[in-house]
Structures are given as C-alpha cells and as structure tokens.
Scaffold this motif. Structure first.
Motif, mmCIF file in Angstrom:
data_model
loop_
_atom_site.group_PDB
_atom_site.id
_atom_site.type_symbol
_atom_site.label_atom_id
_atom_site.label_comp_id
_atom_site.label_asym_id
_atom_site.label_seq_id
_atom_site.Cartn_x
_atom_site.Cartn_y
_atom_site.Cartn_z
ATOM 1 N N MET A 1 0.826 -1.174 0.000
ATOM 2 C CA MET A 1 0.000 0.000 0.000
ATOM 3 C C MET A 1 0.881 1.252 0.000
ATOM 4 S SD MET A 1 -2.860 0.968 2.737
ATOM 5 C CE MET A 1 -3.065 2.631 3.183
ATOM 6 N N PHE A 2 0.545 2.182 -0.866
ATOM 7 C CA PHE A 2 1.299 3.422 -0.982
ATOM 8 C C PHE A 2 0.509 4.579 -0.379
ATOM 9 C CE2 PHE A 2 3.600 0.956 -4.059
ATOM 10 C CZ PHE A 2 4.872 1.499 -4.051
ATOM 11 N N VAL A 3 1.227 5.482 0.261
ATOM 12 C CA VAL A 3 0.668 6.737 0.758
ATOM 13 C C VAL A 3 1.191 7.825 -0.158
ATOM 14 C CG1 VAL A 3 0.656 8.366 2.679
ATOM 15 C CG2 VAL A 3 0.630 5.909 3.127
ATOM 16 N N THR A 4 0.301 8.674 -0.690
ATOM 17 C CA THR A 4 0.715 9.706 -1.640
ATOM 18 C C THR A 4 0.762 11.067 -0.967
ATOM 19 O OG1 THR A 4 -0.218 8.484 -3.491
ATOM 20 C CG2 THR A 4 0.198 10.826 -3.843
ATOM 21 N N LEU A 5 1.893 11.759 -1.171
ATOM 22 C CA LEU A 5 2.090 13.112 -0.669
ATOM 23 C C LEU A 5 2.143 14.035 -1.867
ATOM 24 C CD1 LEU A 5 4.985 12.031 1.654
ATOM 25 C CD2 LEU A 5 2.708 12.637 2.434
ATOM 26 N N GLU A 6 1.261 14.999 -1.903
ATOM 27 C CA GLU A 6 1.257 15.971 -2.995
ATOM 28 C C GLU A 6 2.222 17.096 -2.642
ATOM 29 O OE1 GLU A 6 -0.419 15.554 -5.859
ATOM 30 O OE2 GLU A 6 -1.240 13.681 -5.089
ATOM 31 N N SER A 7 2.999 17.526 -3.598
ATOM 32 C CA SER A 7 3.957 18.602 -3.369
ATOM 33 C C SER A 7 3.320 19.943 -3.670
ATOM 34 C CB SER A 7 5.190 18.414 -4.256
ATOM 35 O OG SER A 7 6.056 19.503 -4.088
ATOM 36 N N THR A 8 3.402 20.842 -2.720
ATOM 37 C CA THR A 8 2.882 22.187 -2.933
ATOM 38 C C THR A 8 3.993 23.210 -3.036
ATOM 39 O OG1 THR A 8 2.649 22.518 -0.547
ATOM 40 C CG2 THR A 8 0.722 21.695 -1.751
ATOM 41 N N ASN A 9 5.205 22.808 -2.649
ATOM 42 C CA ASN A 9 6.287 23.778 -2.641
ATOM 43 C C ASN A 9 7.540 23.327 -3.387
ATOM 44 O OD1 ASN A 9 7.133 21.822 -0.897
ATOM 45 N ND2 ASN A 9 7.596 23.166 0.809
ATOM 46 N N SER A 10 7.463 22.257 -4.119
ATOM 47 C CA SER A 10 8.637 21.771 -4.835
ATOM 48 C C SER A 10 8.624 22.248 -6.277
ATOM 49 C CB SER A 10 8.683 20.236 -4.814
ATOM 50 O OG SER A 10 9.773 19.764 -5.566
ATOM 51 N N SER A 11 9.769 22.690 -6.732
ATOM 52 C CA SER A 11 9.873 23.124 -8.125
ATOM 53 C C SER A 11 10.106 21.948 -9.067
ATOM 54 C CB SER A 11 11.005 24.140 -8.269
ATOM 55 O OG SER A 11 12.240 23.555 -7.907
ATOM 56 N N ALA A 12 10.449 20.779 -8.523
ATOM 57 C CA ALA A 12 10.770 19.638 -9.366
ATOM 58 C C ALA A 12 9.834 18.445 -9.190
ATOM 59 C CB ALA A 12 12.203 19.181 -9.097
ATOM 60 N N ILE A 13 9.217 18.298 -8.022
ATOM 61 C CA ILE A 13 8.427 17.102 -7.723
ATOM 62 C C ILE A 13 6.944 17.441 -7.684
ATOM 63 C CG2 ILE A 13 7.972 15.329 -5.997
ATOM 64 C CD1 ILE A 13 10.927 15.538 -5.242
ATOM 65 N N ASP A 14 6.171 16.657 -8.436
ATOM 66 C CA ASP A 14 4.719 16.827 -8.471
ATOM 67 C C ASP A 14 4.074 16.034 -7.347
ATOM 68 O OD1 ASP A 14 2.419 17.935 -9.633
ATOM 69 O OD2 ASP A 14 2.028 16.073 -10.706
ATOM 70 N N SER A 15 4.467 14.762 -7.197
ATOM 71 C CA SER A 15 3.934 13.940 -6.111
ATOM 72 C C SER A 15 4.936 12.855 -5.741
ATOM 73 C CB SER A 15 2.594 13.311 -6.494
ATOM 74 O OG SER A 15 2.763 12.337 -7.494
ATOM 75 N N LEU A 16 4.760 12.350 -4.529
ATOM 76 C CA LEU A 16 5.633 11.308 -4.010
ATOM 77 C C LEU A 16 4.752 10.300 -3.295
ATOM 78 C CD1 LEU A 16 8.428 10.161 -3.192
ATOM 79 C CD2 LEU A 16 8.442 11.796 -1.327
ATOM 80 N N SER A 17 4.801 9.044 -3.727
ATOM 81 C CA SER A 17 4.049 7.960 -3.087
ATOM 82 C C SER A 17 5.047 7.039 -2.427
ATOM 83 C CB SER A 17 3.237 7.176 -4.120
ATOM 84 O OG SER A 17 2.322 8.018 -4.773
ATOM 85 N N VAL A 18 4.778 6.669 -1.169
ATOM 86 C CA VAL A 18 5.725 5.841 -0.436
ATOM 87 C C VAL A 18 5.042 4.614 0.149
ATOM 88 C CG1 VAL A 18 7.263 7.758 0.093
ATOM 89 C CG2 VAL A 18 5.452 7.189 1.695
ATOM 90 N N SER A 19 5.804 3.531 0.229
ATOM 91 C CA SER A 19 5.354 2.294 0.852
ATOM 92 C C SER A 19 6.436 1.847 1.836
ATOM 93 C CB SER A 19 5.117 1.215 -0.195
ATOM 94 O OG SER A 19 4.799 -0.005 0.435
ATOM 95 N N PRO A 20 6.317 2.236 3.115
ATOM 96 C CA PRO A 20 7.333 1.841 4.088
ATOM 97 C C PRO A 20 7.484 0.331 4.237
ATOM 98 C CG PRO A 20 5.975 3.602 4.976
ATOM 99 C CD PRO A 20 5.328 3.142 3.699
#
Length: 73
Positions: free
Chosen positions: A1-20
């Motif tokens: 299962m991935f948790v998605t973090l939306e970027s609001t302040n990054s000039s290069a990254i739109d979103s980051l999904s992580v699965s610990p």
C-alpha cells in the motif's frame, strides 16, 4: 500500500508515493517522468509520513536517488 504526498512547494516534484512496508517510493516529477525507487530506508519513509522533512526534493535526493531506480514513465 502506498501513501501519496502531494507537493505544494517543490519546483521539481509533483507527487511522491511511499510504501514503508516495501521500502519503496514512486516519484512523479513536474517534467512528467516517473520513477520507482527500491531499498529506501524504512525509517526515512516513516519520518517523511510524519512530517519530519520540510522539502520533498531534499528527501528524494538524500534517500531515493541511487537506490535501485526504475523509470516508469
């Protein structure tokens, strides 16, 4: 299962999904390219989810790049 973090302040990254549980991160860059990173530190992924990082870009550079990356798109 991935948790998605939306970027609001990054000039290069739109979103980051992580699965610990799988030590994986999927990064979608603003350019449209998408990468799967394996073998990402479990502790760093939990810290990210808990808000310990101010910048998604700094997280990706420190913990994802160079870790068995696979281009998805």
């Amino acid at each position: 299962m991935f948790v998605t973090l939306e970027s609001t302040n990054s000039s290069a990254i739109d979103s980051l999904s992580v699965s610990p549980l799988n030590n994986q991160a999927i990064v979608t860059y603003k350019s449209g390219s998408k990468y799967l990173y394996n073998n990402v530190s479990f502790e760093s992924l939990l810290d990210l989810i808990c808000g310990e990082f101010d910048s998604l870009g700094k997280f990706v550079n420190a913990y994802c790049k160079g870790n068995n990356e696979l281009r998805l798109a």
